[in-house]
Design an enzyme around this catalytic site. Sequence first.
Site, PDB file in Angstrom:
ATOM      1  N   ASN A 157      36.665  46.280  23.196  1.00 38.75           N
ATOM      2  CA  ASN A 157      37.765  46.900  23.926  1.00 38.75           C
ATOM      3  C   ASN A 157      39.035  46.159  23.538  1.00 38.75           C
ATOM      4  OD1 ASN A 157      39.617  47.863  25.750  1.00 38.75           O
ATOM      5  ND2 ASN A 157      38.596  47.027  27.573  1.00 38.75           N
ATOM      6  N   LYS A 165      41.990  46.826  24.365  1.00 42.05           N
ATOM      7  CA  LYS A 165      43.029  46.851  25.418  1.00 42.05           C
ATOM      8  C   LYS A 165      44.377  47.215  24.784  1.00 42.05           C
ATOM      9  CE  LYS A 165      40.141  43.767  28.048  1.00 42.05           C
ATOM     10  NZ  LYS A 165      40.008  42.744  29.096  1.00 42.05           N
ATOM     11  N   HIS A 191      37.513  50.812  33.835  1.00 45.61           N
ATOM     12  CA  HIS A 191      37.700  49.381  33.583  1.00 45.61           C
ATOM     13  C   HIS A 191      38.483  48.768  34.751  1.00 45.61           C
ATOM     14  CE1 HIS A 191      38.982  45.609  31.807  1.00 45.61           C
ATOM     15  NE2 HIS A 191      38.026  45.767  30.926  1.00 45.61           N
ATOM     16  N   GLU A 214      40.806  46.748  34.849  1.00 45.27           N
ATOM     17  CA  GLU A 214      42.257  46.721  34.667  1.00 45.27           C
ATOM     18  C   GLU A 214      42.869  48.071  35.018  1.00 45.27           C
ATOM     19  OE1 GLU A 214      42.135  45.151  30.691  1.00 45.27           O
ATOM     20  OE2 GLU A 214      41.424  43.249  31.507  1.00 45.27           O
ATOM     21  N   GLU A 259      31.192  43.998  34.428  1.00 43.65           N
ATOM     22  CA  GLU A 259      32.231  43.033  34.056  1.00 43.65           C
ATOM     23  C   GLU A 259      32.798  42.380  35.321  1.00 43.65           C
ATOM     24  OE1 GLU A 259      34.045  44.131  29.948  1.00 43.65           O
ATOM     25  OE2 GLU A 259      35.147  45.211  31.488  1.00 43.65           O
ATOM     26  N   GLY A 289      38.755  37.614  30.371  1.00 45.36           N
ATOM     27  CA  GLY A 289      39.894  36.938  29.769  1.00 45.36           C
ATOM     28  C   GLY A 289      40.125  35.524  30.280  1.00 45.36           C
ATOM     29  N   SER A 338      34.463  37.439  28.867  1.00 44.33           N
ATOM     30  CA  SER A 338      34.458  36.174  28.112  1.00 44.33           C
ATOM     31  C   SER A 338      33.225  35.995  27.239  1.00 44.33           C
ATOM     32  CB  SER A 338      34.643  34.976  29.054  1.00 44.33           C
ATOM     33  OG  SER A 338      35.909  35.040  29.690  1.00 44.33           O
TER      34      SER A 338
HETATM   35  P1  13P Z   1      37.273  39.469  27.495  1.00 49.90           P
HETATM   36  O1  13P Z   1      36.129  39.541  26.548  1.00 49.90           O
HETATM   37  O2  13P Z   1      38.590  39.219  26.834  1.00 49.90           O
HETATM   38  O3  13P Z   1      36.987  38.564  28.652  1.00 49.90           O
HETATM   39  O4  13P Z   1      37.425  40.955  28.139  1.00 49.90           O
HETATM   40  C1  13P Z   1      36.312  41.588  28.638  1.00 49.90           C
HETATM   41  C2  13P Z   1      36.682  42.991  28.925  1.00 49.90           C
HETATM   42  O5  13P Z   1      37.428  43.278  29.856  1.00 49.90           O
HETATM   43  C3  13P Z   1      36.152  44.049  28.047  1.00 49.90           C
HETATM   44  O6  13P Z   1      36.354  45.309  28.582  1.00 49.90           O
END
Ligand code: 13P
Length: 239
Positions: free
Chosen positions: A5, A7, A90, A92, A157, A163, A202
Amino acid sequence: MVAGNWKMNGLPSSAAELRKMIEALEGGAPCDVLICPPFPLIAPFVRDGADSGIEIGAQDCHRAESGAHTGDVSAALLAAIGARAVIVGHSERRADHGESDSLVRAKAEAVLAAKLLPIICVGETEAQRDAGEAEATVLAQLDGSLPDDAQIVVAYEPVWAIGTGRVPQMADIAAMHGAIRRAMVARYGEAGQGIRLLYGGSVKPGNAKEIFAIEDVDGGLIGGASLKADDFLAIVAAA
Ligand code: 13P
């Protein structure tokens, strides 16, 4: 499945990273591999990735097939330009855009109607985990976000692991994936056994192998480490 992803990262020049991944997987990928870049990069990435071991997906779509929804993108258009999957719900998007479980479910249904694969995300916040509500939170999200069709992928997640470089205890991932598997079987019957459950948050080359070895972890949804071909390829190899 290992899904990247991206983002809100990437520019047209990022095609160089994708090409590196494609070249490395030329002999055949060891699992399903998906990259989900921002919308404007989907079509060029599909062209680059055609006939390679990498599929291209999107990070969101609208619930409607078409219409007066300024700035939104339909699953039908994503299908038409060659995307194969769409991430929905997601954390976010749930946080930044106030997406509810019922909206996530409607988006998953739109993805299925376009004959694409929805990757439906769930996960608790740190406060919910500290309060002992992690499993109840995730099960409630699943209850409200899942479509009736079992042709889905679910991504767990934990919000606090995204992150941050922080990863749950392996036992906690195992417990949550076990609970999600039981919920899939309760909901879909035997088909629930075959639904792929991805862990995200992560995941890095250094921890991927240990995470992917957990029962009921069928792959990963990778953020930061999917932006660099070397890191992403190491995670694919771990799978
Ligand atoms: P990270 O791998 O950067 O922690 O992000 C995970 C994520 O949100 C994937 O959708």
